[in-house]
Scaffold this active site. Structure first.
Site, mmCIF file in Angstrom:
data_model
loop_
_atom_site.group_PDB
_atom_site.id
_atom_site.type_symbol
_atom_site.label_atom_id
_atom_site.label_comp_id
_atom_site.label_asym_id
_atom_site.label_seq_id
_atom_site.Cartn_x
_atom_site.Cartn_y
_atom_site.Cartn_z
ATOM 1 N N VAL A 51 3.919 0.643 -5.473
ATOM 2 C CA VAL A 51 4.308 -0.233 -6.577
ATOM 3 C C VAL A 51 4.599 0.630 -7.794
ATOM 4 O O VAL A 51 3.800 1.494 -8.162
ATOM 5 C CB VAL A 51 3.189 -1.243 -6.892
ATOM 6 C CG1 VAL A 51 3.543 -2.065 -8.124
ATOM 7 C CG2 VAL A 51 2.944 -2.140 -5.691
ATOM 8 N N ALA A 87 -21.132 5.371 2.062
ATOM 9 C CA ALA A 87 -21.200 4.363 3.121
ATOM 10 C C ALA A 87 -22.555 3.664 3.193
ATOM 11 O O ALA A 87 -23.034 3.291 4.260
ATOM 12 C CB ALA A 87 -20.841 4.968 4.472
ATOM 13 N N ILE A 88 -23.162 3.515 2.034
ATOM 14 C CA ILE A 88 -24.445 2.819 1.961
ATOM 15 C C ILE A 88 -24.194 1.372 1.534
ATOM 16 O O ILE A 88 -23.456 1.120 0.579
ATOM 17 C CB ILE A 88 -25.378 3.478 0.909
ATOM 18 C CG1 ILE A 88 -25.496 4.991 1.146
ATOM 19 C CG2 ILE A 88 -26.752 2.801 0.893
ATOM 20 C CD1 ILE A 88 -26.024 5.396 2.491
ATOM 21 N N HIS A 93 -25.743 -0.887 -0.412
ATOM 22 C CA HIS A 93 -26.855 -0.822 -1.368
ATOM 23 C C HIS A 93 -27.609 -2.137 -1.448
ATOM 24 O O HIS A 93 -27.020 -3.213 -1.313
ATOM 25 C CB HIS A 93 -26.328 -0.461 -2.757
ATOM 26 C CG HIS A 93 -25.797 0.932 -2.843
ATOM 27 N ND1 HIS A 93 -26.599 2.044 -2.704
ATOM 28 C CD2 HIS A 93 -24.536 1.405 -3.044
ATOM 29 C CE1 HIS A 93 -25.858 3.137 -2.818
ATOM 30 N NE2 HIS A 93 -24.601 2.780 -3.020
ATOM 31 N N GLU A 108 -16.157 0.844 -8.731
ATOM 32 C CA GLU A 108 -16.853 2.038 -8.253
ATOM 33 C C GLU A 108 -18.105 1.589 -7.510
ATOM 34 O O GLU A 108 -18.295 0.394 -7.273
ATOM 35 C CB GLU A 108 -17.149 2.979 -9.409
ATOM 36 C CG GLU A 108 -18.018 2.397 -10.509
ATOM 37 C CD GLU A 108 -18.248 3.393 -11.632
ATOM 38 O OE1 GLU A 108 -18.623 4.541 -11.350
ATOM 39 O OE2 GLU A 108 -18.065 3.035 -12.800
ATOM 40 N N CYS A 154 -16.047 16.059 21.525
ATOM 41 C CA CYS A 154 -17.218 16.038 20.639
ATOM 42 C C CYS A 154 -17.773 14.622 20.518
ATOM 43 O O CYS A 154 -18.970 14.403 20.527
ATOM 44 C CB CYS A 154 -16.856 16.538 19.250
ATOM 45 S SG CYS A 154 -16.244 18.224 19.193
ATOM 46 N N GLU A 198 0.850 -1.190 0.000
ATOM 47 C CA GLU A 198 0.000 0.000 0.000
ATOM 48 C C GLU A 198 0.884 1.237 0.000
ATOM 49 O O GLU A 198 1.786 1.364 0.813
ATOM 50 C CB GLU A 198 -0.917 -0.031 1.236
ATOM 51 C CG GLU A 198 -1.673 1.256 1.521
ATOM 52 C CD GLU A 198 -2.536 1.751 0.367
ATOM 53 O OE1 GLU A 198 -3.400 0.993 -0.103
ATOM 54 O OE2 GLU A 198 -2.314 2.911 -0.078
HETATM 55 C C1 LIG Z 1 -18.587 9.458 -4.099
HETATM 56 C C2 LIG Z 1 -18.617 7.985 -3.887
HETATM 57 C C3 LIG Z 1 -19.694 7.376 -3.238
HETATM 58 C C4 LIG Z 1 -19.736 6.004 -3.061
HETATM 59 N N1 LIG Z 1 -20.758 5.470 -2.338
HETATM 60 C C5 LIG Z 1 -20.795 4.121 -2.154
HETATM 61 C C6 LIG Z 1 -21.831 3.541 -1.400
HETATM 62 O O1 LIG Z 1 -22.658 4.235 -0.820
HETATM 63 N N2 LIG Z 1 -21.889 2.188 -1.302
HETATM 64 C C7 LIG Z 1 -20.973 1.407 -1.917
HETATM 65 O O2 LIG Z 1 -21.115 0.195 -1.847
HETATM 66 N N3 LIG Z 1 -19.946 1.933 -2.591
HETATM 67 C C8 LIG Z 1 -19.828 3.280 -2.718
HETATM 68 N N4 LIG Z 1 -18.793 3.836 -3.394
HETATM 69 C C9 LIG Z 1 -17.792 2.944 -3.985
HETATM 70 C C10 LIG Z 1 -16.753 2.491 -2.995
HETATM 71 O O3 LIG Z 1 -16.350 3.538 -2.150
HETATM 72 C C11 LIG Z 1 -15.564 1.959 -3.768
HETATM 73 O O4 LIG Z 1 -16.013 1.068 -4.729
HETATM 74 C C12 LIG Z 1 -14.586 1.235 -2.897
HETATM 75 O O5 LIG Z 1 -14.210 2.008 -1.776
HETATM 76 C C13 LIG Z 1 -13.368 0.893 -3.709
HETATM 77 O O6 LIG Z 1 -12.421 0.275 -2.891
HETATM 78 P P1 LIG Z 1 -11.033 -0.157 -3.478
HETATM 79 O O7 LIG Z 1 -10.339 -0.899 -2.413
HETATM 80 O O8 LIG Z 1 -11.231 -0.826 -4.773
HETATM 81 O O9 LIG Z 1 -10.292 1.215 -3.810
HETATM 82 P P2 LIG Z 1 -9.486 2.197 -2.832
HETATM 83 O O10 LIG Z 1 -10.152 2.330 -1.548
HETATM 84 O O11 LIG Z 1 -9.230 3.433 -3.610
HETATM 85 O O12 LIG Z 1 -8.137 1.427 -2.575
HETATM 86 C C14 LIG Z 1 -7.112 1.362 -3.518
HETATM 87 C C15 LIG Z 1 -5.809 1.419 -2.778
HETATM 88 O O13 LIG Z 1 -4.741 1.184 -3.666
HETATM 89 C C16 LIG Z 1 -3.652 1.968 -3.282
HETATM 90 N N5 LIG Z 1 -2.727 2.128 -4.398
HETATM 91 C C17 LIG Z 1 -2.947 2.775 -5.561
HETATM 92 N N6 LIG Z 1 -1.837 2.777 -6.311
HETATM 93 C C18 LIG Z 1 -0.897 2.098 -5.627
HETATM 94 C C19 LIG Z 1 0.465 1.771 -5.881
HETATM 95 N N7 LIG Z 1 1.100 2.194 -6.972
HETATM 96 N N8 LIG Z 1 1.128 1.050 -4.957
HETATM 97 C C20 LIG Z 1 0.522 0.676 -3.811
HETATM 98 N N9 LIG Z 1 -0.749 0.980 -3.519
HETATM 99 C C21 LIG Z 1 -1.461 1.685 -4.419
HETATM 100 C C22 LIG Z 1 -4.317 3.254 -2.871
HETATM 101 O O14 LIG Z 1 -3.486 4.034 -2.032
HETATM 102 C C23 LIG Z 1 -5.557 2.761 -2.148
HETATM 103 O O15 LIG Z 1 -5.363 2.604 -0.767
HETATM 104 C C24 LIG Z 1 -18.701 5.201 -3.547
HETATM 105 C C25 LIG Z 1 -17.606 5.812 -4.164
HETATM 106 C C26 LIG Z 1 -17.544 7.189 -4.295
HETATM 107 C C27 LIG Z 1 -16.336 7.836 -4.866
#
Ligand SMILES: Cc1cc2nc3c(=O)[nH]c(=O)nc-3n(C[C@H](O)[C@H](O)[C@H](O)COP(=O)(O)OP(=O)(O)OC[C@H]3O[C@@H](n4cnc5c(N)ncnc54)[C@H](O)[C@@H]3O)c2cc1C
Lengths: 259, 503
Positions: free
Chosen positions: B190, B64-65, B67, B360, B425, B49
């Protein structure tokens, strides 16, 4: 349950003055509850002078001024608890509080005096756009870091809001070798005392920009720049008036009453 | 296969001589869910990470829903994993000791002419396997949600929709994976993946170059969020493209947290599910998000225009929205893949490279199901055996507010730190903060403490507790105050001593 005629929440100047007055008026059973490690409240971090002109007819610093009250509390033998947080005040005036040594305890109060001072509104409540980097402080937090912990939050400072603490911190940070680039105030007037504008800004050549607000904060990890712009009568930024200042510490200052 | 080495200690850097079975890029919810599932098996797994902690990417800034699953296209992976993830969330939350509530969602229709849209959504939900869906008429709507806009005509009601703490979900899955032997290396970015062949077995392996050493692994799992296309495109000729789609939010004070009790959505459009209003699991009210396509994968800054747009839209479906009670605003980036679909599985022209890309929304909801799916896939590919001593449960940070006064006093007697409030708080004690620092994958920054304990998340947004939390981190980790950061990297909080103070 222990009981007191009066429980005072907050050991700052207001709470201390209330305790002293109540004691002098004949109430014996009084308890002051203070969440910090010492009495004196916010005055302990207000190391500038200008306090006490009305009450003591001399010019004192915040801690000196507080100490006058603290001394009276000691002399009058008024009880107090430090490092103690009030968790709840029930309708029947049962006060629930907590600290490391007594744990959680309840006190029955004849009367409760709320003297918790004020709480600053954070940057978010002011809806300032931009990133969320380190280096953004409320003026009160910056003041605590500098005056009580002895650390400088940054070297190039922009202050948003021209309340007295903001003005005084402009001077204080200048004393510490920081460069205060500008104090920006949303309103067309400053909420601070004229004296502070003269003594804290003018004397050090720090510009005060009225009717200005922040439109952007740059920097992902630490703040690197702040852009301010003039606002029109509707308080909205006027396009084309933006000015960008490189800095590492914007401080906001805005108080809201404590709950 | 390498033998499995349980490792509970946080190391800063991996051992360059080790050939891992699986390396996961990214410690968001996706990477952490996969890590937890893989921790069931006798495999040598680590997570790389780039940030200083888990939950620093999209997983920390979303609605944070949990769904229900009526929104995703019929037959899509999004639909499948959403519904499965929703189903799994109840038990998972119990196992990991994190708060989760099925508060129900309502998609509110305010124009008679758009009522058909609700019916379509209902049908899609049924096809996706969403249970308990109902269409409510105006009266039924107002009965269960009195603060809906007066214009409400009807609503789709999904009782299985829920609210969760995204930080706790992410942190708990990672922590549990770590306790079960998965290593996490932070501040490890990475940079390059190079295919190679194992000299012993002749199988494909990957060499991974990072800013913190070289790693070797049989399989790579790409869970890099908005950066997932970067790694995919590095190894494959079949390119994918992820657009960061920014969403701005306002978070409102707890005093208005019960303005609505359900998650209130407008009817969806092409750009997404629209601006919702919902209670959060911690009792605040959340309003957002906007949807703006941007270029910068780090561009999670709020903008004046975004917030203004949000405030303009927010009142459409909820009456008297107390928007002035905002305590903070923030933005998150959706990893929007051009086809708006999850990409899960081994990349055709890049053997042993597994994508979890385009995650997403509903990615948070889907994360446990994605973990399950990828876990199963890796088990088969590697012929992995289950560990006999795998522990799928974990205890969260003790919250003294859940105790009776007697229990609380017992606790304070044993450990006085639980008697001292640091964040007033949110009523967070010193004991909780110490726990957050010393538990597996513990906090090392103010934001790390905040995401684990909520210290600094309340109305004053850390104005009061920051100096105090810094003192605790300083004492517990022996980190000088000038080295303590808000969120790792260069985000230092103070830079030097004031004049005349001994260092
Ligand atoms: C506005 C918004 C609203 C949303 N609402 C919802 C919701 O209500 N309900 C729901 O189910 N989903 C929701 N989502 C979707 C959800 O938040 C994401 O799908 C989910 O958090 C994605 O997780 P992830 O682990 O794939 O990505 P991330 O949490 O982005 O994790 C990716 C990680 O990879 C790391 N990384 C990147 N490049 C490198 C590298 N080169 N080397 C090492 N590490 C690296 C990053 O630092 C990061 O920690 C929402 C998203 C958004 C933006």
């Amino acid at each position: 349950m222990t009981s007191y005629d009066i429980v005072i929440v907050g050991g700052g100047p207001a709470g201390l003055a209330a305790a002293v007055a109540a004691k002098k008026a004949g109430t014996d059973s009084i308890l002051i509850i203070e969440r910090d490690k010492e009495l004196g409240g916010i005055l302990n971090q207000c190391i500038h002078n200008g306090f006490g002109l009305h009450t003591f007819k001399e010019e004192l610093t915040g801690p000196e001024y507080a100490y006058r009250f603290i001394q009276q509390v000691y002399d009058l033998g008024i009880e107090y608890k430090l490092d103690t947080m009030v968790m709840d005040i029930a309708e029947d005036k049962t006060v629930t509080a907590m600290n490391r040594t007594d744990g959680m305890f309840q006190i029955k109060a004849g009367a409760v005096i709320l003297a918790m001072g004020c709480r600053e509104r954070p940057r978010g409540a002011l809806n300032i756009p931009g990133y969320r980097p380190a280096g953004i402080y409320s003026a009160g937090t910056a003041q605590r870091l500098v005056n009580m912990e002895g650390y400088m939050p940054g070297r190039e400072v922009v202050i948003l809001g021209s309340g007295d603490i903001g003005l005084i911190m402009a001077r204080r940070m200048t004393f510490e070798g920081a460069i205060v680039k500008v104090v920006a105030e949303l309103m067309p007037f400053s909420g601070g005392l004229k004296r502070n504008i003269v003594q804290c800004l003018d004397d050090y050549g720090i510009p005060l920009k009225l009717s200005h607000t922040v439109v952007d904060i740059e920097g992902k990890e630490r703040v690197s720049a702040v852009t301010i712009a003039e606002v029109g009568p509707d308080m909205k930024p006027i396009p084309g008036t933006e000015e960008r200042y490189t800095c590492d510490t914007p401080a906001t200052h805005c108080c809201s009453p404590q709950d | 296969m390498e033998t499995y080495r349980p490792l509970f200690v946080l190391k800063w850097k991996g051992d360059e001589s080790v050939l891992y079975d699986v390396i996961i890029i990214g410690a968001g919810v996706t990477g952490s869910a996969v890590a937890r599932e893989l921790s069931r098996y006798k495999l040598n797994v680590c997570v790389l990470e780039k940030e200083e902690d888990v939950c620093c990417g999209t997983s920390k800034a979303n609605s944070a829903i949990v769904h229900a699953g009526f929104d995703a296209a019929e037959g899509s992976l999004m639909a499948r994993f959403n519904v499965r993830g929703n189903e799994m969330m109840g038990d998972l939350a119990k196992d990991l000791d994190i708060p989760f509530k099925r508060n129900g969602a309502m998609v509110v229709c305010i124009h008679e002419s758009e009522k058909d849209g609700l019916k379509d959504l209902y049908n899609r939900g049924i096809a996706n396997g969403v249970k308990e869906l109902k269409i409510l008429n105006r009266e039924e709507c107002l009965e269960i949600e009195p603060n809906l806009s007066d214009k409400v005509v009807a609503a789709l009601y999904a009782p299985t929709s829920g609210i969760i703490c995204p930080f706790m979900l992410n942190i708990a899955m990672a922590e549990n994976a770590n306790v079960n032997g998965v290593e996490f290396f932070f501040n490890t970015k990475v940079e390059k993946l190079t295919p190679d062949t194992c000299k012993k077995c002749g199988q494909p392996i990957w060499k991974i170059r990072t800013n913190n050493g070289e790693y070797k692994t049989r399989y790579v799992i790409n869970a890099a969020g908005v950066y997932a296309d970067y790694f995919h495109n590095m190894v494959s000729e079949k390119k994918i493209h992820i657009t960061p789609r920014r969403g701005d939010y306002c978070l409102l004070d707890k005093t208005v947290g019960n303005h609505v009790s359900h998650t209130i959505f407008p009817q969806p459009t092409k750009l997404g599910k629209g601006v919702l209003v919902s209670p959060t699991i911690h009792g605040n009210l959340i309003v957002g998000p906007t949807a703006v396509d941007i270029e910068n994968k780090e561009g999670n800054n709020t903008t004046a225009a975004g917030i203004a747009d949000l405030i303009a839209k927010a009142g459409d479906h909820v009456r008297n929205l107390p928007i002035r009670q905002v305590i903070t605003s923030f933005a998150g980036l959706r990893a929007h893949e051009d086809h708006h679909e999850f990409i899960l599985g081994e990349v055709e022209d890049a053997p042993h490279f597994i994508d979890c890309a385009g995650i997403e929304s509903p990615g948070l909801t889907s994360s446990p199901a994605i973990g399950e799916y990828i876990g199963q896939m890796m088990k088969e590919k590697l012929g992995a055996e289950e560990k006999e001593d795998w522990v799928g449960t974990r205890k969260g940070i003790l919250n003294p507010a859940d105790l009776s006064i007697e229990e609380r006093n017992e606790l304070i007697k044993k450990n006085p730190a639980y008697g001292r409030i640091i964040c007033r708080c949110e009523s967070v004690t010193e004991g909780e903060i110490i726990d957050a620092i010393h538990r597996p994958l513990g906090a090392r920054s103010l934001d790390g403490v905040k995401r684990r304990t909520r210290a600094g998340m309340g109305r004053c947004q850390a104005g009061f507790c920051s100096p105090r939390t810094m003192e605790i981190i300083n004492r517990e980790l022996g980190l000088p105050l000038t080295e303590i950061t808000k969120s790792g990297g260069d985000s230092k909080l103070v830079i030097e001593r004031t004049k005349g103070v001994e260092a």
